[in-house]
Write an enzyme that holds these catalytic residues in place. Structure first.
Site, PDB file in Angstrom:
ATOM      1  N   ALA A  32     -72.556 -83.895 -63.195  1.00  0.00           N
ATOM      2  CA  ALA A  32     -71.167 -84.332 -63.378  1.00  0.00           C
ATOM      3  C   ALA A  32     -71.158 -85.358 -64.524  1.00  0.00           C
ATOM      4  O   ALA A  32     -70.666 -86.474 -64.376  1.00  0.00           O
ATOM      5  CB  ALA A  32     -70.573 -84.905 -62.099  1.00  0.00           C
ATOM      6  N   LEU A  33     -71.729 -84.930 -65.629  1.00  0.00           N
ATOM      7  CA  LEU A  33     -72.019 -85.857 -66.726  1.00  0.00           C
ATOM      8  C   LEU A  33     -70.750 -86.428 -67.347  1.00  0.00           C
ATOM      9  O   LEU A  33     -69.742 -85.748 -67.480  1.00  0.00           O
ATOM     10  CB  LEU A  33     -72.856 -85.138 -67.794  1.00  0.00           C
ATOM     11  CG  LEU A  33     -74.199 -84.606 -67.297  1.00  0.00           C
ATOM     12  CD1 LEU A  33     -74.933 -83.883 -68.434  1.00  0.00           C
ATOM     13  CD2 LEU A  33     -75.078 -85.712 -66.714  1.00  0.00           C
ATOM     14  N   HIS A  37     -73.406 -91.378 -68.906  1.00  0.00           N
ATOM     15  CA  HIS A  37     -74.681 -90.648 -69.037  1.00  0.00           C
ATOM     16  C   HIS A  37     -75.015 -90.430 -70.523  1.00  0.00           C
ATOM     17  O   HIS A  37     -76.159 -90.565 -70.936  1.00  0.00           O
ATOM     18  CB  HIS A  37     -74.581 -89.273 -68.361  1.00  0.00           C
ATOM     19  CG  HIS A  37     -74.361 -89.323 -66.882  1.00  0.00           C
ATOM     20  ND1 HIS A  37     -73.221 -88.834 -66.280  1.00  0.00           N
ATOM     21  CD2 HIS A  37     -75.134 -89.794 -65.873  1.00  0.00           C
ATOM     22  CE1 HIS A  37     -73.312 -88.987 -64.968  1.00  0.00           C
ATOM     23  NE2 HIS A  37     -74.460 -89.574 -64.688  1.00  0.00           N
ATOM     24  N   GLU A 148     -77.402 -99.946 -66.031  1.00  0.00           N
ATOM     25  CA  GLU A 148     -77.139-101.174 -65.273  1.00  0.00           C
ATOM     26  C   GLU A 148     -75.975-100.994 -64.305  1.00  0.00           C
ATOM     27  O   GLU A 148     -75.730-101.843 -63.465  1.00  0.00           O
ATOM     28  CB  GLU A 148     -76.858-102.332 -66.243  1.00  0.00           C
ATOM     29  CG  GLU A 148     -78.096-102.771 -66.998  1.00  0.00           C
ATOM     30  CD  GLU A 148     -77.849-103.920 -67.955  1.00  0.00           C
ATOM     31  OE1 GLU A 148     -76.667-104.267 -68.191  1.00  0.00           O
ATOM     32  OE2 GLU A 148     -78.838-104.463 -68.482  1.00  0.00           O
ATOM     33  N   ARG A 187     -67.884 -90.347 -59.540  1.00  0.00           N
ATOM     34  CA  ARG A 187     -67.025 -90.335 -58.344  1.00  0.00           C
ATOM     35  C   ARG A 187     -65.585 -90.768 -58.644  1.00  0.00           C
ATOM     36  O   ARG A 187     -64.733 -90.646 -57.770  1.00  0.00           O
ATOM     37  CB  ARG A 187     -67.618 -91.233 -57.264  1.00  0.00           C
ATOM     38  CG  ARG A 187     -68.909 -90.669 -56.642  1.00  0.00           C
ATOM     39  CD  ARG A 187     -69.410 -91.585 -55.559  1.00  0.00           C
ATOM     40  NE  ARG A 187     -70.491 -91.004 -54.775  1.00  0.00           N
ATOM     41  CZ  ARG A 187     -71.776 -91.353 -54.870  1.00  0.00           C
ATOM     42  NH1 ARG A 187     -72.149 -92.269 -55.740  1.00  0.00           N
ATOM     43  NH2 ARG A 187     -72.684 -90.784 -54.095  1.00  0.00           N
TER      44      ARG A 187
END
Ligand code: AMP
Length: 282
Positions: A32-33, A37, A148, A187
């Site tokens: 679900a890039l 990413h 991070e 999400r």
């Protein structure tokens, strides 16, 4: 770009590249890039000659009531994106390749996993430690990049790599945010339109608390944190898992920043989503 689905094929491909002295970087993802990413991939491309992006939704890091089955899956779209990014290898093992039927090993990192997501999601970091160890053994990269965005996860992986003497350099990448500050996450698509408007309040609150701590670093900040939690609830969050000031390296709890490196961490629920975020406190 090569799409590789087995450990054996990956090792074979990498053997040939290593014979040519290529430096290899790994970016591990659950697919679900999104732009977050892609920023890791850019960093990997600067650090190495060959970039491998893994896509594997790791069942072992999801709790029994978490969203493993509902986690977004869009392999075709992801692979097309990786081609556009000039990634060399997409490593997409299936569950049986990763965990054979008689799989029986666990890896548990102590210390840094206690508190924050470690307390709220029991077993989560064991699942992370296991899959990351396996991915590092499969790809044997020179460097691996982690965001991070999942700061505690990044620290767990650094601890694991140090403890197990794994020959890889772990690099952290800064959090990529939407224009309104919301940390980008796979999400976020589950937020309703109303929730999406509320969601940036999370980072806004972190920034306000961070500014107050910076202004008065020796003052205890418990009341500040409690007020910030109440304010998030009043803005529409249904519950706050944690909002805490912690040491940026050891993740030890802090009641005041004093002269130590510190970060603020938050996890809060909004509708059906659980959002996490963190920021550096200057
Ligand atoms: P995931 O697919 O959620 O497991 O994330 C794969 C990697 O991307 C992890 O190292 C995450 O920390 C990182 N990542 C996810 N979202 C972001 C973001 N908004 N900014 C930077 N890194 C991110």
């Amino acid at each position: 770009m090569r799409v590789i689905r087995t450990i054996q094929e990956l090792r074979q491909a990498l053997k040939l590249l290593r014979e040519g002295s290529k430096k290899v970087a790994l970016v591990a993802t659950m697919g679900a890039l999104h732009a977050g990413h892609l920023s890791l991939i850019k960093q990997a491309q600067k650090a190495a000659d060959v970039v491998i992006v893994s896509i594997f939704i790791n069942p072992k890091q999801f709790g029994p009531n978490e969203d493993f089955s509902a986690y977004p899956r869009q392999e075709k779209v992801d692979l097309a994106l990786l081609v556009e990014q000039d990634v060399h290898i997409a490593y997409v093992p299936d569950i049986k390749e990763m965990y054979k039927a008689d799989f029986a090993t666990s890896i548990s990192v102590g210390g840094i996993t206690s508190g924050l997501c470690g307390d709220v999601r029991p077993g989560h970091f064991d699942g992370i430690a296991l899959v990351v160890t396996k991915l590092l053994l499969h790809a044997a990269p020179d460097v691996a990049i982690f965001g991070e965005k999942d700061y505690q996860q990044l620290m767990v992986i650094k601890q694991l790599v140090s403890d197990l003497d794994l020959p890889v350099k772990i690099l952290g990448a800064p959090i990529l945010r939407e224009k309104d500050g919301l940390a980008i996450s796979s999400r976020n698509i589950y937020l309703t339109a109303d929730e999406r408007k509320i969601a940036p309040e999370l980072v806004k609150t972190l920034r306000e608390v961070a500014a107050a701590v910076t202004k008065d670093p020796t003052s205890p900040c418990e009341a500040l944190l409690e007020n910030a939690k109440s304010s998030l609830i009043s803005k529409g969050f249904s519950s706050i898992d944690y909002l805490e000031l912690r040491h940026a390296k050891t993740l030890a709890s802090m009641t005041a920043k004093t002269d130590q490196p510190a970060r603020l961490f938050v996890a809060a629920r909004l509708g059906t989503c659980r959002l996490i975020d963190n920021i550096d406190v200057k």
